[in-house]
Design a protein around this motif. Structure first.
Motif, PDB file in Angstrom:
ATOM      1  N   ILE A   8      42.443 -22.680 -15.597  1.00 37.73           N
ATOM      2  CA  ILE A   8      41.428 -21.623 -15.571  1.00 37.73           C
ATOM      3  C   ILE A   8      40.245 -21.985 -16.443  1.00 37.73           C
ATOM      4  O   ILE A   8      39.083 -21.782 -16.072  1.00 37.73           O
ATOM      5  N   VAL A   9      40.514 -22.544 -17.624  1.00 34.33           N
ATOM      6  CA  VAL A   9      39.436 -22.937 -18.530  1.00 34.33           C
ATOM      7  C   VAL A   9      38.534 -23.970 -17.871  1.00 34.33           C
ATOM      8  O   VAL A   9      37.304 -23.917 -17.989  1.00 34.33           O
ATOM      9  N   ARG A  10      39.162 -24.897 -17.154  1.00 34.34           N
ATOM     10  CA  ARG A  10      38.356 -25.915 -16.461  1.00 34.34           C
ATOM     11  C   ARG A  10      37.520 -25.293 -15.352  1.00 34.34           C
ATOM     12  O   ARG A  10      36.368 -25.707 -15.120  1.00 34.34           O
ATOM     13  N   LEU A  11      38.100 -24.326 -14.645  1.00 31.54           N
ATOM     14  CA  LEU A  11      37.407 -23.726 -13.501  1.00 31.54           C
ATOM     15  C   LEU A  11      36.304 -22.755 -13.921  1.00 31.54           C
ATOM     16  O   LEU A  11      35.190 -22.775 -13.389  1.00 31.54           O
ATOM     17  N   PHE A  12      36.620 -21.884 -14.880  1.00 33.59           N
ATOM     18  CA  PHE A  12      35.723 -20.789 -15.202  1.00 33.59           C
ATOM     19  C   PHE A  12      35.020 -20.962 -16.544  1.00 33.59           C
ATOM     20  O   PHE A  12      33.976 -20.351 -16.776  1.00 33.59           O
ATOM     21  N   GLY A  13      35.633 -21.725 -17.472  1.00 34.32           N
ATOM     22  CA  GLY A  13      35.088 -21.827 -18.809  1.00 34.32           C
ATOM     23  C   GLY A  13      35.364 -20.552 -19.585  1.00 34.32           C
ATOM     24  O   GLY A  13      35.872 -19.578 -19.065  1.00 34.32           O
ATOM     25  N   HIS A  14      35.074 -20.544 -20.853  1.00 36.41           N
ATOM     26  CA  HIS A  14      35.249 -19.364 -21.696  1.00 36.41           C
ATOM     27  C   HIS A  14      34.050 -18.461 -21.553  1.00 36.41           C
ATOM     28  O   HIS A  14      32.918 -18.918 -21.522  1.00 36.41           O
ATOM     29  N   ARG A  15      34.311 -17.115 -21.489  1.00 30.46           N
ATOM     30  CA  ARG A  15      33.218 -16.159 -21.360  1.00 30.46           C
ATOM     31  C   ARG A  15      33.347 -15.104 -22.442  1.00 30.46           C
ATOM     32  O   ARG A  15      34.417 -14.725 -22.788  1.00 30.46           O
ATOM     33  N   ARG A  40      36.251 -20.107  -6.540  1.00 25.15           N
ATOM     34  CA  ARG A  40      37.066 -20.714  -7.587  1.00 25.15           C
ATOM     35  C   ARG A  40      38.527 -20.275  -7.577  1.00 25.15           C
ATOM     36  O   ARG A  40      39.413 -21.088  -7.871  1.00 25.15           O
ATOM     37  N   PRO A  41      38.839 -19.000  -7.280  1.00 27.10           N
ATOM     38  CA  PRO A  41      40.259 -18.628  -7.257  1.00 27.10           C
ATOM     39  C   PRO A  41      41.100 -19.465  -6.303  1.00 27.10           C
ATOM     40  O   PRO A  41      42.306 -19.627  -6.513  1.00 27.10           O
ATOM     41  N   VAL A  89      38.111 -14.027 -16.367  1.00 26.50           N
ATOM     42  CA  VAL A  89      37.269 -13.536 -15.271  1.00 26.50           C
ATOM     43  C   VAL A  89      37.946 -12.383 -14.538  1.00 26.50           C
ATOM     44  O   VAL A  89      39.111 -12.485 -14.145  1.00 26.50           O
ATOM     45  N   SER A  90      37.217 -11.284 -14.360  1.00 27.48           N
ATOM     46  CA  SER A  90      37.701 -10.150 -13.576  1.00 27.48           C
ATOM     47  C   SER A  90      37.012 -10.150 -12.218  1.00 27.48           C
ATOM     48  O   SER A  90      35.786 -10.292 -12.125  1.00 27.48           O
ATOM     49  N   LEU A  91      37.804 -10.000 -11.175  1.00 26.03           N
ATOM     50  CA  LEU A  91      37.293  -9.983  -9.808  1.00 26.03           C
ATOM     51  C   LEU A  91      37.618  -8.642  -9.169  1.00 26.03           C
ATOM     52  O   LEU A  91      38.686  -8.080  -9.401  1.00 26.03           O
TER      53      LEU A  91
END
Length: 206
Positions: A199-206, A117-118, A54-56
């Motif tokens: 991170i995978v738990r929070l955001f998942g794969h994109r 999420r961050p 994820v890019s913020l």
């Protein structure tokens, strides 16, 4: 969340004080940061962060709300929001300078407030990444100051005044794009492995 950082500037304390408060001059030294405008003690810009997949991009405004030249203490308040709605980030930073001969020690006390999420990455990750970002900033600043010293004599001969604060890029003039802060690359190897699972738990794969 409270974070303490320390670094050194290769300048006497009065010169370091002037330099560190010249946002237009030093902004490019900060990893991930792009300066959009400066109006006195108020400036706006953006900070790019990559957290795993994820890019913020936090876009916002900051202000130097207090400065005491006698004690070399300044306070900066900043707040930004991710362009895609992934959260907000706010910080109150107190900077304290201590002279050490021809060098200056800088202590930063940051009260950080991150939402979204961050924020779930945790204090340990935030502190580790913050320390590495500040170290990179200090290295970039030292290199910039060394380069300025190298060109100081030719600039003086040409009548260039380097004591004036640097201006933000003029409207319509593209600024040098900032490289985003990659949280995984800044974290230590063992920490990065644990962080990736989180991170995978929070955001998942994109």
């Amino acid at each position: 969340m409270r974070i303490d950082n320390d670094f050194a500037v290769p300048l006497p304390v009065d010169d370091a004080w002037t330099t560190l408060l010249d946002v237009g001059r030093i902004a490019a030294c900060m990893p991930g940061a792009e300066l959009d405008s400066v109006d006195g003690d108020v400036f706006s810009g953006r900070v790019k962060v990559k957290v795993g997949p994820v890019s913020l991009t936090y876009k916002g405004q900051a202000e130097i709300t207090g400065r005491d030249a006698a004690s070399h203490v300044a306070v900066l308040v900043a707040r930004g929001r991710d362009a895609r709605g992934n959260g907000t980030a706010g910080a109150t930073v107190t900077m304290r300078l201590t002279g050490d001969g021809d060098r200056t020690r800088v202590h930063l006390l940051t009260e950080l407030d991150v939402t979204g999420r961050p924020a779930q990455l945790g204090r340990g990750v935030m502190t580790e990444v913050s320390n590495r970002i500040i170290n990179q900033f200090a290295d970039e600043l030292a290199a910039k100051l060394a380069a300025e010293r190298t060109t100081a004599t030719p600039a003086a001969s040409a009548g260039v005044d380097r004591t004036k604060p640097a201006a933000a890029p003029e409207h319509g003039t593209p600024a040098r794009p900032a490289r985003e802060i990659n949280v995984l690359s800044l974290a230590g190897r063992s920490l990065a492995a644990r962080l990736w699972q989180r991170i995978v738990r929070l955001f998942g794969h994109r």
